[in-house]
Design a protein around this motif. Structure first.
Motif, short mmCIF file in Angstrom:
data_model
loop_
_atom_site.label_atom_id
_atom_site.label_comp_id
_atom_site.label_asym_id
_atom_site.label_seq_id
_atom_site.Cartn_x
_atom_site.Cartn_y
_atom_site.Cartn_z
N HIS A 194 42.45 -41.44 -21.31
CA HIS A 194 41.91 -42.76 -20.95
C HIS A 194 42.38 -43.16 -19.55
CE1 HIS A 194 40.44 -43.29 -25.06
NE2 HIS A 194 41.58 -42.77 -25.44
N ASP A 195 42.43 -42.18 -18.64
CA ASP A 195 42.83 -42.47 -17.27
C ASP A 195 41.62 -43.00 -16.49
OD1 ASP A 195 43.96 -42.67 -14.82
OD2 ASP A 195 44.37 -40.53 -14.54
N GLY A 196 41.16 -44.17 -16.88
CA GLY A 196 40.00 -44.77 -16.23
C GLY A 196 39.73 -46.14 -16.81
N ASP A 197 39.03 -46.96 -16.04
CA ASP A 197 38.66 -48.30 -16.50
C ASP A 197 37.15 -48.45 -16.33
OD1 ASP A 197 39.04 -50.76 -17.58
OD2 ASP A 197 39.84 -51.70 -15.76
N LEU A 198 36.60 -49.54 -16.85
CA LEU A 198 35.16 -49.77 -16.81
C LEU A 198 34.81 -51.05 -16.06
CD1 LEU A 198 34.27 -48.99 -20.54
CD2 LEU A 198 34.00 -47.47 -18.59
N MET A 199 33.64 -51.04 -15.42
CA MET A 199 33.09 -52.24 -14.81
C MET A 199 31.58 -52.22 -15.02
SD MET A 199 33.07 -53.60 -10.82
CE MET A 199 34.83 -53.92 -10.76
N TYR A 200 31.05 -53.31 -15.55
CA TYR A 200 29.60 -53.43 -15.75
C TYR A 200 28.96 -53.53 -14.37
CZ TYR A 200 25.21 -55.23 -17.76
OH TYR A 200 23.90 -55.40 -18.13
N LEU A 248 38.97 -54.78 -7.85
CA LEU A 248 38.88 -53.39 -8.30
C LEU A 248 40.26 -52.73 -8.33
CD1 LEU A 248 36.93 -50.88 -8.85
CD2 LEU A 248 37.19 -50.42 -6.41
N VAL A 249 41.04 -52.96 -7.29
CA VAL A 249 42.37 -52.35 -7.19
C VAL A 249 43.36 -52.99 -8.16
CG1 VAL A 249 44.36 -51.99 -5.68
CG2 VAL A 249 42.05 -51.61 -4.80
N VAL A 250 43.44 -54.32 -8.12
CA VAL A 250 44.45 -55.04 -8.91
C VAL A 250 44.14 -55.01 -10.41
CG1 VAL A 250 45.54 -57.27 -9.33
CG2 VAL A 250 45.10 -56.50 -6.98
N GLU A 251 42.89 -55.31 -10.76
CA GLU A 251 42.52 -55.38 -12.19
C GLU A 251 42.09 -54.03 -12.75
OE1 GLU A 251 39.61 -58.46 -12.58
OE2 GLU A 251 40.76 -59.86 -11.34
N GLY A 252 41.54 -53.17 -11.88
CA GLY A 252 41.10 -51.86 -12.33
C GLY A 252 42.20 -50.83 -12.29
N PHE A 253 42.59 -50.40 -11.09
CA PHE A 253 43.60 -49.36 -10.94
C PHE A 253 44.97 -49.77 -11.46
CE2 PHE A 253 41.02 -48.08 -6.97
CZ PHE A 253 40.16 -47.31 -7.75
N LEU A 254 45.37 -51.03 -11.17
CA LEU A 254 46.72 -51.47 -11.53
C LEU A 254 46.79 -52.20 -12.86
CD1 LEU A 254 47.93 -52.73 -8.01
CD2 LEU A 254 48.13 -50.46 -9.04
N GLY A 255 45.65 -52.52 -13.46
CA GLY A 255 45.66 -53.14 -14.78
C GLY A 255 45.85 -54.63 -14.81
N GLY A 256 46.01 -55.27 -13.62
CA GLY A 256 46.16 -56.73 -13.58
C GLY A 256 47.29 -57.21 -14.46
N LYS A 257 47.00 -58.20 -15.30
CA LYS A 257 48.02 -58.76 -16.19
C LYS A 257 47.90 -58.23 -17.61
CE LYS A 257 48.18 -63.09 -13.56
NZ LYS A 257 48.00 -64.56 -13.61
N SER A 258 47.14 -57.14 -17.75
CA SER A 258 46.94 -56.58 -19.08
C SER A 258 48.24 -56.05 -19.66
CB SER A 258 45.91 -55.44 -19.01
OG SER A 258 45.80 -54.78 -20.26
#
Length: 268
Positions: free
Chosen positions: A161-167, A179-189
């Motif tokens: 699961h080395d990937g994220d999704l965006m509609y 994209l960088v903060v919430e996608g690659f870095l996961g944001g506050k997840s």
């Protein structure tokens, strides 16, 4: 007098060095600010259209793997396309769809080189006694002996699961910074425990339209870096923090005499 003169000289040198360091820190701070502003003011759709960026996958050439493909087949596809990973989907046959709105493809994860390494570790580990190992030649023979079993493992059993999704429609309002903060870095997840390396854009049909990797964003930033007032090309790696003890403390190290198989086990 000599001691006094040396002390005065030392103060001048120290003051000059402090000023130099301070200026370098300020310059790097300004550079970070400039880069953050650049990312915050650029939409993902603009990134996709940028001619200076060679994205890993274009709409017409996204390489997709099926859930029932084997590890051997998947590795052959990655090698043939000169890529390190690909999304894995479950495709719905047109005759099996309950409605026209049902997705044609459902993305269930990604398969990359590290997933293949984990398969090798699992198969060899399940078929070899720990007491037998230790020598590189031994592990090479074991992997060769179990090559068929390794190659025949279906992706559904080993995908990562080395990937994220965006509609895709959201790409017109999301910025590269998002994209960088919430996608690659996961944001506050709180569920994300590691950095990911790619974000897949998908359509309402479930089809993957683009894959944006960290490398794509780095290419984009590199093309613009030289036009910023404080370009990174003027700093040394040490000034950027790559030679710090803090960074070195996070490195995973192995002895040069350790068999490659054991290195893979450490990485996994």
């Amino acid at each position: 007098h000599i001691d006094s003169h040396l002390a005065g000289t030392h103060k001048i040198i120290t003051r000059a060095m402090s000023t130099e360091v301070s200026q370098a820190v300020d310059a790097m701070s300004n550079e970070r600010t400039a880069r953050v502003l650049l990312m915050k003011n650029t939409l993902v759709t603009e990134l996709l259209k940028d001619a200076s960026v060679v994205l890993a996958s274009h709409p017409s050439s996204v390489v997709v793997l099926q859930h029932n493909d084997t590890v051997g087949d998947a590795l052959a596809v990655l090698e043939r396309n000169n890529i390190l990973s690909a999304p894995v989907v479950i495709s719905t046959d047109m005759l099996e769809r309950s409605s026209a709105d049902e997705p044609v493809e459902t993305l269930i994860g990604f398969f990359d080189a590290m997933d293949a390494v984990r398969v090798i570790l699992d198969v060899v580990g399940a078929n070899t006694s720990e007491e037998c190992g230790g020598k590189m030649l031994f592990w090479m023979r074991e992997i060769e002996r179990l090559e068929g079993q390794i190659a025949d493992v279906p992706l559904i059993k080993c995908l990562g699961h080395d990937g994220d999704l965006m509609y895709t429609p959201n790409a017109s309002s999301a910025t590269v910074h998002n994209l960088v903060v919430e996608g690659f870095l996961g944001g506050k997840s709180e569920e994300r425990t590691s950095i990911i390396h790619r974000v897949a854009l998908f359509e309402a049909t479930g089809e993957v339209s683009h894959i944006i990797s960290q490398t794509d964003v780095m290419r984009w930033l590199r093309a613009r870096d030289r036009h910023l007032s404080h370009s990174l090309e003027h700093f040394t790696l040490r000034e950027l923090g790559f030679g710090s003890e803090e960074r070195a403390s996070h490195f995973v190290k192995v002895d040069a005499r350790v068999p490659t198989f054991e290195c893979f086990r450490t990485m996994a």
